[in-house]
Motif scaffolding. Sequence first.
Motif, PDB file in Angstrom:
ATOM      1  N   ALA A  57      51.175  16.109  67.136  1.00 33.65           N
ATOM      2  CA  ALA A  57      51.962  17.175  66.510  1.00 33.65           C
ATOM      3  C   ALA A  57      52.567  16.714  65.189  1.00 33.65           C
ATOM      4  O   ALA A  57      52.585  17.460  64.209  1.00 33.65           O
ATOM      5  CB  ALA A  57      53.065  17.629  67.461  1.00 33.65           C
ATOM      6  N   ARG A  58      53.052  15.484  65.161  1.00 30.41           N
ATOM      7  CA  ARG A  58      53.659  14.961  63.932  1.00 30.41           C
ATOM      8  C   ARG A  58      52.605  14.793  62.841  1.00 30.41           C
ATOM      9  O   ARG A  58      52.861  15.065  61.675  1.00 30.41           O
ATOM     10  CB  ARG A  58      54.347  13.629  64.222  1.00 30.41           C
ATOM     11  N   PHE A  59      51.413  14.338  63.222  1.00 32.05           N
ATOM     12  CA  PHE A  59      50.318  14.204  62.259  1.00 32.05           C
ATOM     13  C   PHE A  59      49.991  15.567  61.662  1.00 32.05           C
ATOM     14  O   PHE A  59      49.818  15.710  60.447  1.00 32.05           O
ATOM     15  CB  PHE A  59      49.089  13.610  62.950  1.00 32.05           C
ATOM     16  N   GLY A  60      49.915  16.573  62.528  1.00 31.64           N
ATOM     17  CA  GLY A  60      49.622  17.919  62.049  1.00 31.64           C
ATOM     18  C   GLY A  60      50.673  18.436  61.101  1.00 31.64           C
ATOM     19  O   GLY A  60      50.369  19.149  60.134  1.00 31.64           O
ATOM     20  N   HIS A  61      51.922  18.071  61.357  1.00 31.94           N
ATOM     21  CA  HIS A  61      53.013  18.503  60.484  1.00 31.94           C
ATOM     22  C   HIS A  61      52.892  17.878  59.100  1.00 31.94           C
ATOM     23  O   HIS A  61      53.143  18.537  58.083  1.00 31.94           O
ATOM     24  CB  HIS A  61      54.349  18.121  61.114  1.00 31.94           C
ATOM     25  N   ALA A  62      52.506  16.611  59.061  1.00 27.03           N
ATOM     26  CA  ALA A  62      52.409  15.907  57.779  1.00 27.03           C
ATOM     27  C   ALA A  62      51.127  16.250  57.019  1.00 27.03           C
ATOM     28  O   ALA A  62      51.073  16.106  55.799  1.00 27.03           O
ATOM     29  CB  ALA A  62      52.485  14.398  58.022  1.00 27.03           C
ATOM     30  N   HIS A  63      50.126  16.719  57.713  1.00 24.47           N
ATOM     31  CA  HIS A  63      48.825  16.988  57.098  1.00 24.47           C
ATOM     32  C   HIS A  63      48.859  18.309  56.321  1.00 24.47           C
ATOM     33  O   HIS A  63      49.560  19.246  56.696  1.00 24.47           O
ATOM     34  CB  HIS A  63      47.744  17.042  58.172  1.00 24.47           C
ATOM     35  N   ALA A  64      48.073  18.376  55.260  1.00 27.94           N
ATOM     36  CA  ALA A  64      48.053  19.568  54.412  1.00 27.94           C
ATOM     37  C   ALA A  64      47.292  20.737  55.029  1.00 27.94           C
ATOM     38  O   ALA A  64      47.375  21.867  54.538  1.00 27.94           O
ATOM     39  CB  ALA A  64      47.434  19.231  53.056  1.00 27.94           C
ATOM     40  N   ALA A  65      46.579  20.505  56.106  1.00 27.64           N
ATOM     41  CA  ALA A  65      45.802  21.575  56.743  1.00 27.64           C
ATOM     42  C   ALA A  65      46.702  22.716  57.193  1.00 27.64           C
ATOM     43  O   ALA A  65      47.833  22.503  57.627  1.00 27.64           O
ATOM     44  CB  ALA A  65      45.028  21.022  57.939  1.00 27.64           C
ATOM     45  N   THR A  66      46.171  23.928  57.095  1.00 30.57           N
ATOM     46  CA  THR A  66      46.924  25.102  57.552  1.00 30.57           C
ATOM     47  C   THR A  66      46.537  25.520  58.969  1.00 30.57           C
ATOM     48  O   THR A  66      47.203  26.362  59.562  1.00 30.57           O
ATOM     49  CB  THR A  66      46.695  26.287  56.607  1.00 30.57           C
ATOM     50  N   THR A  67      45.460  24.941  59.494  1.00 30.09           N
ATOM     51  CA  THR A  67      45.043  25.181  60.874  1.00 30.09           C
ATOM     52  C   THR A  67      44.944  23.852  61.603  1.00 30.09           C
ATOM     53  O   THR A  67      44.295  22.921  61.117  1.00 30.09           O
ATOM     54  CB  THR A  67      43.681  25.896  60.940  1.00 30.09           C
ATOM     55  N   LEU A  68      45.590  23.772  62.765  1.00 27.04           N
ATOM     56  CA  LEU A  68      45.515  22.585  63.612  1.00 27.04           C
ATOM     57  C   LEU A  68      44.672  22.918  64.836  1.00 27.04           C
ATOM     58  O   LEU A  68      44.942  23.902  65.525  1.00 27.04           O
ATOM     59  CB  LEU A  68      46.906  22.147  64.077  1.00 27.04           C
ATOM     60  N   ASN A  84      55.305  22.843  64.147  1.00 24.96           N
ATOM     61  CA  ASN A  84      54.562  23.377  62.998  1.00 24.96           C
ATOM     62  C   ASN A  84      54.457  24.905  63.086  1.00 24.96           C
ATOM     63  O   ASN A  84      53.361  25.461  63.171  1.00 24.96           O
ATOM     64  CB  ASN A  84      53.151  22.773  62.953  1.00 24.96           C
ATOM     65  N   PRO A  85      55.585  25.609  63.053  1.00 25.31           N
ATOM     66  CA  PRO A  85      55.551  27.061  63.268  1.00 25.31           C
ATOM     67  C   PRO A  85      54.787  27.817  62.188  1.00 25.31           C
ATOM     68  O   PRO A  85      54.302  28.924  62.430  1.00 25.31           O
ATOM     69  CB  PRO A  85      57.033  27.444  63.266  1.00 25.31           C
ATOM     70  N   GLU A  86      54.685  27.217  61.008  1.00 29.41           N
ATOM     71  CA  GLU A  86      54.021  27.907  59.899  1.00 29.41           C
ATOM     72  C   GLU A  86      52.508  27.769  59.943  1.00 29.41           C
ATOM     73  O   GLU A  86      51.787  28.436  59.181  1.00 29.41           O
ATOM     74  CB  GLU A  86      54.553  27.349  58.569  1.00 29.41           C
ATOM     75  N   LYS A  87      51.987  26.939  60.842  1.00 28.26           N
ATOM     76  CA  LYS A  87      50.554  26.696  60.890  1.00 28.26           C
ATOM     77  C   LYS A  87      49.907  27.422  62.068  1.00 28.26           C
ATOM     78  O   LYS A  87      50.559  27.716  63.076  1.00 28.26           O
ATOM     79  CB  LYS A  87      50.283  25.193  60.981  1.00 28.26           C
ATOM     80  N   ARG A  88      48.634  27.697  61.911  1.00 26.62           N
ATOM     81  CA  ARG A  88      47.850  28.253  63.016  1.00 26.62           C
ATOM     82  C   ARG A  88      47.418  27.093  63.917  1.00 26.62           C
ATOM     83  O   ARG A  88      46.857  26.101  63.450  1.00 26.62           O
ATOM     84  CB  ARG A  88      46.620  28.998  62.479  1.00 26.62           C
ATOM     85  N   VAL A  89      47.710  27.207  65.203  1.00 24.19           N
ATOM     86  CA  VAL A  89      47.349  26.166  66.160  1.00 24.19           C
ATOM     87  C   VAL A  89      46.352  26.752  67.154  1.00 24.19           C
ATOM     88  O   VAL A  89      46.644  27.736  67.845  1.00 24.19           O
ATOM     89  CB  VAL A  89      48.590  25.627  66.910  1.00 24.19           C
ATOM     90  N   LEU A  90      45.169  26.159  67.217  1.00 30.47           N
ATOM     91  CA  LEU A  90      44.106  26.605  68.117  1.00 30.47           C
ATOM     92  C   LEU A  90      43.768  25.496  69.104  1.00 30.47           C
ATOM     93  O   LEU A  90      43.930  24.316  68.806  1.00 30.47           O
ATOM     94  CB  LEU A  90      42.838  26.966  67.327  1.00 30.47           C
ATOM     95  N   MET A  91      43.270  25.905  70.285  1.00 30.14           N
ATOM     96  CA  MET A  91      42.821  24.945  71.293  1.00 30.14           C
ATOM     97  C   MET A  91      41.439  25.333  71.804  1.00 30.14           C
ATOM     98  O   MET A  91      41.126  26.518  71.915  1.00 30.14           O
ATOM     99  CB  MET A  91      43.808  24.888  72.459  1.00 30.14           C
TER     100      MET A  91
END
Length: 338
Positions: A57-68, A84-91
């Motif tokens: 989760a922390r990596f995703g927060h620091a990364h510039a990607a808009t989709t995790l 990362n509430p501003e990002k799209r998170v998919l599983m």
Amino acid sequence: MVEEQLSDSERSVLVARIKTLMAQQNAVLVAHYYTSAELQDLAEETGGCVSDSLEMARFGHAHAATTLIVAGVKFMGETAKILNPEKRVLMPDLEANCSLDLACPAEPFSAFCDQHPARVVVVYANTSAAVKARADWVVTSGTAVKIVAHLHAQGKKILWAPDKYLGDYVQKTTGADMLLWQGSCVVHEAFKADALAKMKLAHPDAAVLVHPESPAAVIALADVVGSTTQLINAARTLPNPRFIVATDNGIFHKMQAVAPGKRFLEAPTAGVGATCKSCAHCPWMAMNSLRKLAQVLETGANEILLPEPTRSRAVHSIQRMLDFAAQQQVKPSVGGND
């Protein structure tokens, strides 16, 4: 549940398609140590990460990607969305769950907390967003002992959830007054101390690495007790030529990468009526696959959505841990399905 079996050509086509879709959608893949070797390799090949759930989760927060894209189990996707509430998170599969999460439903847990209002509520990362929102602190297997010791030094009494084995280990280590919720991990609970003791005798040059979600009798046989990240580091740094490992066998892929000259043996889970000597692999982690990952990128399905104020409440209990870890210089590594 067994991971999908692909031919080399099928795998190549899928990986190429996934890489194209990820580039088009500004996506990054974060995978847990317990997922398949194929998913772990793909994450690293595409600039993502393979780690424990909080670091994912922390990596995703620091990364510039808009989709995790979170390859793991559901609480990991939720943790990523909390931070990362501003990002799209998919599983790849929203049905990929965790026995610890399932064993601690939010409503009965909240009622349990209400019955003990004087206790500080400390929950393990392997819980839902709703349970984290009810907690005062979230901890990981890498931070649990230090945080509970800190609270104990302040005279605090603890209400702990959900893993009874990790809670017992923390209680014995810190001496804190802890009231334990009675959850357990289906993988770690299955390790057998008697069989492990025999295995140690058969391999006297092996160090025993145990995750603290395991029963106390198994932990007592360990040379190293720690989170997934801590166990990987032990495999890399200890001089032993072989290791008996009591955690999900998905971790072997990373262990073999960091210590290629060493041999890793699965700790035994066999008991009366067992069909395998070691069945140490989470069935929900096995639900993640390259094929499902491609489908999610193609359709946009399986997005993690969290209601407010659940998300904003949950972030406070996580942030407490992050702030404590930063002050103490403790890496908040997550074990278990983490």
